[in-house]
Design an enzyme around this catalytic site. Structure first.
Site, PDB file in Angstrom:
ATOM      1  CG  HIS A 139      -1.482   1.332   1.582  1.00  0.00           C
ATOM      2  ND1 HIS A 139      -0.989   2.136   2.592  1.00  0.00           N
ATOM      3  CD2 HIS A 139      -2.508   2.018   1.030  1.00  0.00           C
ATOM      4  CE1 HIS A 139      -1.696   3.247   2.661  1.00  0.00           C
ATOM      5  NE2 HIS A 139      -2.620   3.213   1.718  1.00  0.00           N
ATOM      6  CG  ASN A 141      -1.704   7.418   1.177  1.00  0.00           C
ATOM      7  OD1 ASN A 141      -1.726   8.597   1.489  1.00  0.00           O
ATOM      8  ND2 ASN A 141      -1.710   6.441   2.083  1.00  0.00           N
ATOM      9  NE  ARG A 143      -3.156  12.022   3.565  1.00  0.00           N
ATOM     10  CZ  ARG A 143      -2.522  10.964   4.057  1.00  0.00           C
ATOM     11  NH1 ARG A 143      -2.121   9.997   3.257  1.00  0.00           N
ATOM     12  NH2 ARG A 143      -2.296  10.853   5.362  1.00  0.00           N
ATOM     13  CG  HIS A 207      -9.876  -6.636  15.913  1.00  0.00           C
ATOM     14  ND1 HIS A 207      -9.362  -5.669  15.090  1.00  0.00           N
ATOM     15  CD2 HIS A 207     -10.201  -7.684  15.102  1.00  0.00           C
ATOM     16  CE1 HIS A 207      -9.377  -6.086  13.833  1.00  0.00           C
ATOM     17  NE2 HIS A 207      -9.880  -7.314  13.810  1.00  0.00           N
ATOM     18  N   GLY A 290     -17.007  12.833  -0.199  1.00  0.00           N
ATOM     19  CA  GLY A 290     -17.670  12.592  -1.472  1.00  0.00           C
ATOM     20  C   GLY A 290     -16.783  12.009  -2.535  1.00  0.00           C
TER      21      GLY A 290
END
Length: 307
Positions: A139, A141, A143, A207, A290
């Site tokens: 992964h 990213n 930004r 968890h 959105g």
């Protein structure tokens, strides 16, 4: 009445947004090319069929009313890139640039959100789920976000799915950490340990009382006071990710695997689902602002099991 002329600070802020957006578009294209090259190189005896190619799907965020005029205004969008290949069972590499007004409840959680609740965000996010359990999932990213303040965020983390590969002494883990440490050291020697620990703490499943993967680096609200330095660092994170992940994939894609290892992979992928739906802030930010639901949830593995 003509619109007010932007002042010097606004012009600088807009120029920085434009430069960041241009870089993220270029980074997405570089990652497309890098992963497709690996699809071409994968050995045919282990990965049958034609090499996969990215399908690019533009999307547009829903327009909203301008708070000053009440007129409908553009709020951005992006390009979703999906690959379903022979080496990479599923890879999503997505660019977005979205802007507009945050909801009142979410604005209260976002740094620098003023009374107008305006925001701007652009970046690239990816998740890769390889077909072979010998090749680790990954992964990444990066930004830039702007409200009343602006900052960079992102990072990269590696998720091997076989237990023997999830040791910090395993060669892939050593090399991945070294690459991330190197990119930090080029900008500030204090960033590497700080952002490695942040990654370890963030990508953890309370968890299960276990880490999602072997870690990497994670940073958010990154603003050293020197925008050029911070932008250069964020660019270098993207470049370093491409280089080290290609190296690891080439090393592991030549190794055969067993049915038992595939089963272990599918169970481990379940942990990935649990983290992204329960704890991941990026998933929440995308949904709350959105974003494109298909690209946000493309991080889900294509096949998974819970025993």
């Amino acid at each position: 009445m003509s619109a007010a002329k932007p002042d010097a600070a606004e012009e600088i802020a807009q120029a920085r947004k434009d430069r960041a957006e241009t870089w993220f578009v270029a980074l997405q294209a570089q990652i497309f090319a890098g992963l497709e090259q690996l699809e071409d190189e994968a050995p045919a005896d282990l990965f049958s069929g034609a090499p996969g190619r990215f399908e690019r799907t533009p999307w547009t965020r829903a327009p909203e009313a301008d708070p000053a005029t009440g007129e409908s205004r553009d709020t951005g969008g992006g390009t979703m890139g999906m690959l379903h290949g022979r080496l990479f069972e599923k890879a999503g590499v997505h660019f977005s640039k979205v802007h507009g007004q945050l909801s009142p409840d979410f604005a209260a959680q976002i740094k620098g959100a003023g009374p107008d609740r305006q925001f701007w965000a652009s970046g690239v996010s990816l998740i890769v789920h390889p077909r072979s359990p010998k090749v680790p999932a990954v992964h990444m990213n990066t930004r830039m976000i702007a409200t009343g303040e602006s900052w960079f965020g992102g990072g990269a983390d590696l998720t091997p799915v076989l237990n023997y590969q999830r040791d910090q002494a395993f060669p892939d883990a050593i090399d991945f950490h070294a690459a991330m440490q190197d990119v930090c050291d080029r900008h500030d020697p204090d960033w590497g340990p700080k952002y490695k620990k942040w990654c370890d703490d963030y990508f953890f499943l309370p968890h299960r009382n276990e880490p999602r993967g072997i870690g990497g680096i994670f940073y958010d609200h990154h603003n050293s006071g020197d925008w050029e330095k911070d932008f250069a660092f964020t660019q270098d994170v993207g470049r370093a990710f491409i280089a080290i992940y290609q190296q690891i994939v080439r090393r592991r894609m030549i190794e055969p695997w067993t049915a038992e290892e595939r089963e272990e992979q599918l169970v481990r992928r379940g942990r990935y689902v649990e983290f992204n739906l329960l704890y991941d802030r990026g998933t929440l930010f995308g949904l709350k602002t959105g974003g494109n639901v298909d690209s946000i949830l493309s991080s889900m593995p294509p096949e998974v099991k819970w025993p």
